[in-house]
Design a protein around this motif. Structure first.
Motif, PDB file in Angstrom:
ATOM      1  N   ASN A   1       0.775  -1.147   0.090  1.00  0.00           N
ATOM      2  CA  ASN A   1       0.016   0.228   0.067  1.00  0.00           C
ATOM      3  C   ASN A   1       0.731   1.330   0.005  1.00  0.00           C
ATOM      4  O   ASN A   1       2.057   1.187  -0.064  1.00  0.00           O
TER       5      ASN A   1
ATOM      6  N   PHE B   1     -10.435   1.011   0.443  1.00  0.00           N
ATOM      7  CA  PHE B   1     -10.790  -0.094   1.152  1.00  0.00           C
ATOM      8  C   PHE B   1     -12.091  -0.672   0.517  1.00  0.00           C
ATOM      9  O   PHE B   1     -13.028  -0.038   0.530  1.00  0.00           O
TER      10      PHE B   1
ATOM     11  N   ALA C   1      -7.268  -5.837  14.228  1.00  0.00           N
ATOM     12  CA  ALA C   1      -8.136  -6.446  13.078  1.00  0.00           C
ATOM     13  C   ALA C   1      -8.024  -7.877  12.875  1.00  0.00           C
ATOM     14  O   ALA C   1      -8.790  -8.523  12.272  1.00  0.00           O
ATOM     15  N   SER C   2      -7.575  -8.346  13.992  1.00  0.00           N
ATOM     16  CA  SER C   2      -7.229  -9.856  13.957  1.00  0.00           C
ATOM     17  C   SER C   2      -8.566 -10.768  14.225  1.00  0.00           C
ATOM     18  O   SER C   2      -9.220 -10.280  15.342  1.00  0.00           O
TER      19      SER C   2
ATOM     20  N   HIS D   1      -2.261  -2.112  14.263  1.00  0.00           N
ATOM     21  CA  HIS D   1      -3.253  -2.629  13.553  1.00  0.00           C
ATOM     22  C   HIS D   1      -3.461  -4.107  13.407  1.00  0.00           C
ATOM     23  O   HIS D   1      -4.652  -4.578  13.458  1.00  0.00           O
TER      24      HIS D   1
ATOM     25  N   ARG E   1     -10.815  -8.745   1.937  1.00  0.00           N
ATOM     26  CA  ARG E   1     -10.337  -7.450   1.548  1.00  0.00           C
ATOM     27  C   ARG E   1      -9.996  -7.346   0.086  1.00  0.00           C
ATOM     28  O   ARG E   1      -9.237  -8.309  -0.412  1.00  0.00           O
TER      29      ARG E   1
ATOM     30  N   GLN F   1     -14.178  -2.550  12.070  1.00  0.00           N
ATOM     31  CA  GLN F   1     -14.180  -1.007  11.998  1.00  0.00           C
ATOM     32  C   GLN F   1     -14.150  -0.269  13.551  1.00  0.00           C
ATOM     33  O   GLN F   1     -13.463   0.595  13.688  1.00  0.00           O
TER      34      GLN F   1
ATOM     35  N   LEU G   1      -5.912   4.636   0.692  1.00  0.00           N
ATOM     36  CA  LEU G   1      -6.426   3.216   0.339  1.00  0.00           C
ATOM     37  C   LEU G   1      -7.864   3.569   0.121  1.00  0.00           C
ATOM     38  O   LEU G   1      -8.667   3.712   1.006  1.00  0.00           O
TER      39      LEU G   1
ATOM     40  N   LEU H   1     -11.215  -0.838  15.379  1.00  0.00           N
ATOM     41  CA  LEU H   1      -9.923   0.088  14.991  1.00  0.00           C
ATOM     42  C   LEU H   1     -10.065   1.545  15.216  1.00  0.00           C
ATOM     43  O   LEU H   1      -9.258   2.082  15.577  1.00  0.00           O
TER      44      LEU H   1
ATOM     45  N   PHE I   1     -18.047  -6.345   9.296  1.00  0.00           N
ATOM     46  CA  PHE I   1     -17.352  -5.209   9.110  1.00  0.00           C
ATOM     47  C   PHE I   1     -17.388  -4.239  10.399  1.00  0.00           C
ATOM     48  O   PHE I   1     -16.467  -3.495  10.632  1.00  0.00           O
TER      49      PHE I   1
ATOM     50  N   LYS J   1       3.421  -4.197   2.859  1.00  0.00           N
ATOM     51  CA  LYS J   1       2.827  -5.364   2.186  1.00  0.00           C
ATOM     52  C   LYS J   1       1.498  -5.532   2.549  1.00  0.00           C
ATOM     53  O   LYS J   1       1.196  -5.523   4.104  1.00  0.00           O
ATOM     54  N   ASP J   2       0.274  -5.510   1.975  1.00  0.00           N
ATOM     55  CA  ASP J   2      -1.064  -5.607   2.372  1.00  0.00           C
ATOM     56  C   ASP J   2      -1.777  -6.743   1.720  1.00  0.00           C
ATOM     57  O   ASP J   2      -1.766  -6.753   0.549  1.00  0.00           O
ATOM     58  N   GLY J   3      -2.649  -7.413   2.743  1.00  0.00           N
ATOM     59  CA  GLY J   3      -3.193  -8.653   2.134  1.00  0.00           C
ATOM     60  C   GLY J   3      -2.467  -9.854   2.648  1.00  0.00           C
ATOM     61  O   GLY J   3      -3.048 -11.038   2.132  1.00  0.00           O
ATOM     62  N   THR J   4      -1.508  -9.746   3.222  1.00  0.00           N
ATOM     63  CA  THR J   4      -0.817 -11.099   3.571  1.00  0.00           C
ATOM     64  C   THR J   4      -1.947 -12.115   4.281  1.00  0.00           C
ATOM     65  O   THR J   4      -1.986 -13.235   3.714  1.00  0.00           O
ATOM     66  N   ASN J   5      -2.634 -11.444   5.479  1.00  0.00           N
ATOM     67  CA  ASN J   5      -3.318 -12.394   6.195  1.00  0.00           C
ATOM     68  C   ASN J   5      -4.897 -12.081   5.528  1.00  0.00           C
ATOM     69  O   ASN J   5      -5.650 -12.215   6.330  1.00  0.00           O
TER      70      ASN J   5
HETATM   71  C1  HEM Z   1      -5.397   3.049   5.364  1.00  0.00           C
HETATM   72  C2  HEM Z   1      -5.902   2.050   5.972  1.00  0.00           C
HETATM   73  C3  HEM Z   1      -5.289   0.787   6.101  1.00  0.00           C
HETATM   74  C4  HEM Z   1      -4.009   0.480   6.048  1.00  0.00           C
HETATM   75  C5  HEM Z   1      -2.725   1.192   5.854  1.00  0.00           C
HETATM   76  C6  HEM Z   1      -3.874  -1.000   6.306  1.00  0.00           C
HETATM   77  C7  HEM Z   1      -2.853  -1.761   6.292  1.00  0.00           C
HETATM   78  C8  HEM Z   1      -2.614  -3.015   6.577  1.00  0.00           C
HETATM   79  C9  HEM Z   1      -1.600  -3.930   6.634  1.00  0.00           C
HETATM   80  C10 HEM Z   1       0.002  -3.553   6.229  1.00  0.00           C
HETATM   81  C11 HEM Z   1      -1.971  -5.110   7.106  1.00  0.00           C
HETATM   82  C12 HEM Z   1      -0.829  -6.231   7.225  1.00  0.00           C
HETATM   83  C13 HEM Z   1      -0.864  -7.184   6.322  1.00  0.00           C
HETATM   84  C14 HEM Z   1      -1.839  -8.043   6.130  1.00  0.00           C
HETATM   85  O1  HEM Z   1      -2.212  -9.208   6.786  1.00  0.00           O
HETATM   86  O2  HEM Z   1      -2.652  -7.830   4.970  1.00  0.00           O
HETATM   87  C15 HEM Z   1      -3.280  -5.206   7.380  1.00  0.00           C
HETATM   88  C16 HEM Z   1      -4.012  -6.272   7.806  1.00  0.00           C
HETATM   89  C17 HEM Z   1      -5.368  -6.216   8.166  1.00  0.00           C
HETATM   90  N1  HEM Z   1      -6.020  -5.159   8.007  1.00  0.00           N
HETATM   91 FE1  HEM Z   1      -5.700  -3.344   7.403  1.00  0.00          FE
HETATM   92  N2  HEM Z   1      -5.280  -1.441   6.924  1.00  0.00           N
HETATM   93  C18 HEM Z   1      -5.957  -0.285   6.692  1.00  0.00           C
HETATM   94  C19 HEM Z   1      -7.479  -0.448   6.875  1.00  0.00           C
HETATM   95  C20 HEM Z   1      -8.110  -1.577   7.192  1.00  0.00           C
HETATM   96  C21 HEM Z   1      -9.444  -1.419   7.678  1.00  0.00           C
HETATM   97  C22 HEM Z   1     -10.358  -0.324   7.514  1.00  0.00           C
HETATM   98  C23 HEM Z   1      -9.861  -2.634   8.205  1.00  0.00           C
HETATM   99  C24 HEM Z   1     -11.289  -3.351   8.372  1.00  0.00           C
HETATM  100  C25 HEM Z   1     -12.341  -2.611   9.078  1.00  0.00           C
HETATM  101  C26 HEM Z   1      -8.775  -3.508   8.040  1.00  0.00           C
HETATM  102  C27 HEM Z   1      -8.636  -4.833   8.165  1.00  0.00           C
HETATM  103  C28 HEM Z   1      -7.384  -5.641   8.179  1.00  0.00           C
HETATM  104  C29 HEM Z   1      -7.413  -6.891   8.442  1.00  0.00           C
HETATM  105  C30 HEM Z   1      -8.577  -7.901   8.979  1.00  0.00           C
HETATM  106  C31 HEM Z   1      -5.960  -7.524   8.449  1.00  0.00           C
HETATM  107  C32 HEM Z   1      -5.437  -8.980   8.629  1.00  0.00           C
HETATM  108  C33 HEM Z   1      -5.158  -8.942  10.138  1.00  0.00           C
HETATM  109  C34 HEM Z   1      -4.658 -10.281  10.789  1.00  0.00           C
HETATM  110  O3  HEM Z   1      -3.486 -10.173  10.526  1.00  0.00           O
HETATM  111  O4  HEM Z   1      -5.347 -11.005  11.023  1.00  0.00           O
HETATM  112  N3  HEM Z   1      -7.653  -2.546   7.538  1.00  0.00           N
HETATM  113  N4  HEM Z   1      -3.663  -3.778   7.261  1.00  0.00           N
END
Ligand code: HEM
Length: 449
Positions: free
Chosen positions: A251, A388, A355-356, A351, A367, A403, A386, A406, A399, A256-260
């Motif tokens: 992102n 989202f 979010a876990s 984060h 996502r 949210q 982003l 968060l 959601f 890296k975004d989307g790993t989990n």
């Molecule tokens: C600009 C806003 C955001 C950024 C920069 C961001 C970035 C990230 C990053 C870097 C990760 C770690 C990699 C991964 O597992 O994908 C992550 C994980 C995650 N994010 Fe976000 N995110 C944002 C907003 C959100 C929002 C709004 C939600 C949901 C309401 C969300 C839900 C999640 C979830 C569910 C995970 C996986 C958590 C886990 O490890 O179980 N994110 N995000």
């Protein structure tokens, strides 16, 4: 069937950017260059004289690689678990007609045209340059010669489409899903209503931005007088992987975004968290999903002045390879209990902790977001972030709690601002002969007797 994927269970393996090569067919027409054709017709016209009927320049025919086409029809709509393409054009429409018949007729036409465009065809055969000369072309033409680029078009219906008990404008109020209500207020958000909500959404994803833009533009053109564009958003650089075959993208914070994320290769998790079950809600939505969008602006300049140490603490992962704190590789299991000499490895407000699923009673969602940059804001700051996108079986129980948690505590909040919000019910995929909205409006499209 030139099938590259069947939605839901059998993901496309090819996640590489498409080759923008559309070999011309071997027909005489295909072999002639456009310039050659113009020349030939110019000569013909000169011979025939003014007013004579002459042949017109036709668009060259193309054949497309099957791997570049994502199947439009299937059990579920494409564009959900389909491996995320590189580009997005998302559009939200207001319905401006009061006529259910006109709305249904437009949805039928949209379906026919959308299916053709996902195959790399014009809206109608020959519509860009072969139609009547004194009428606007029925295809705007900018995708002529471009490959399908794995275009997917996904439709969703917003809460406002269903009207109210007092104003049941399309006779569908009784079919409104219980979970389809506007999202509640979350702490800290400053939403712009002009770029939030909407009656109908189309998510166009493709590996070529021009293909996605062409698709949205032509659907909007067809809908003139029936729908009006309320807002739209362009996106690039997917911020999620939806298939284990895809490399995790980054992102605009550089992580890296989307790993989990949920992945298409885990159909039982996808069934549990993405597809609406027949027992859940309205029958017409079974096999469909809910779509949540949030335009999240990043306060990029503040983020860029933050130390690497702090950036990684905010997320809970290493920026380099994306490994979670306490692990060493990107896909290592996140261990929220891991602790070092100074306390937990993953901050209480990081984060990925908040979010876990582990901290949310098992809740997950799919996502599918994109980076965006909409220029600058007039104060010299980038208007970027982003966009989202999430798909889930019930936004109120998936959601919303995520949210809320968060919004209350995420360390990331210092660097982001939610500026738009929308939720849509996404009908199931189409069988042969069905149109977008078949299950909601009925095969015939007429209101229930
Ligand atoms: C600009 C806003 C955001 C950024 C920069 C961001 C970035 C990230 C990053 C870097 C990760 C770690 C990699 C991964 O597992 O994908 C992550 C994980 C995650 N994010 Fe976000 N995110 C944002 C907003 C959100 C929002 C709004 C939600 C949901 C309401 C969300 C839900 C999640 C979830 C569910 C995970 C996986 C958590 C886990 O490890 O179980 N994110 N995000």
């Amino acid at each position: 069937m030139s099938k590259a994927s069947s939605q839901g269970s059998d993901p496309v393996q090819n996640s590489e950017p498409a080759q923008h090569v559309a070999p011309e067919s071997g027909s005489a027409r295909g072999r002639l260059s456009r310039r050659g054709l113009f020349g030939a017709i110019g000569a013909g016209a000169a011979l025939a004289g003014a007013g004579a009927v002459v042949g017109r320049v036709t668009a060259p025919e193309h054949t497309h690689a099957a791997a570049d086409i994502v199947e439009f029809r299937g059990e579920h709509q494409s564009g959900i678990v389909t491996p995320t393409q590189d580009r997005l054009h998302f559009v939200s429409f207001d319905v401006v007609t009061e006529s259910r018949d006109r709305l249904v007729a437009m949805l039928r036409e949209w379906t026919e045209v959308a299916e053709r465009m996902t195959k790399g065809e014009e809206t109608y055969p020959g519509a860009a340059v072969d139609g009547p000369q004194y009428a606007p072309p029925k295809d705007t033409g900018e995708a002529l010669g471009l490959a399908p680029s794995q275009l997917t078009l996904t439709i969703g219906f917003g809460p406002s489409l269903f009207g109210t008990a007092d104003n049941d404008r399309f006779d569908i109020y009784a079919r409104k899903p219980a979970a389809l209500v506007d999202l509640p207020h979350f702490p800290g958000q400053i939403l712009n209503p002009a770029i939030s909500g909407g009656d109908i959404a189309i998510q166009a994803c493709s590996n070529d931005p021009q293909v996605a833009v062409h698709a949205v533009r032509n659907l909007a053109r067809i809908g003139t007088g029936i729908v009006a564009v309320k807002w739209s958003q362009l996106g690039f650089g997917r911020t999620s992987s939806t298939s284990t075959d895809q490399v995790t993208a980054r992102n605009l914070m550089g992580f890296k975004d989307g790993t989990n994320n949920l992945k298409a290769e885990d159909p039982s998790a996808v069934s549990e968290f993405v597809w609406v079950d027949p027992a859940d809600d309205q029958d017409w939505l079974a096999g469909g999903s809910f779509l949540v969008t949030r335009r999240i602006r990043m306060l990029i300049e503040s983020w860029d002045r933050t130390t690497l140490n702090e950036q990684e603490r905010v997320i809970g992962r290493f920026k380099g390879n994306g490994a979670p704190f306490g692990g060493s590789e990107e896909f290592d299991q996140v261990d929220l209990q891991s602790a070092g000499p100074h306390g937990p490895m993953i901050d209480h407000r990081a984060h990925i902790r908040l979010a876990s699923a582990e901290s949310l009673g098992g809740v997950k969602l799919l996502r599918r977001g994109y980076n965006f940059t909409d220029g600058s804001d007039g104060f010299g700051h980038l208007d970027a972030g982003l966009f989202f996108i999430a798909y889930c079986r019930n936004p109120q129980t998936q959601f919303v709690p995520m949210q809320l948690q968060l919004a209350r505590s995420d360390l990331l909040n210092e660097y982001i601002q939610h500026t738009s919000s929308a939720v849509f019910a996404v009908p199931p995929g189409l069988r042969d002969g069905q149109y977008w909205g078949s299950t909601l409006f009925g095969a015939a499209g007429s209101p229930p007797a």
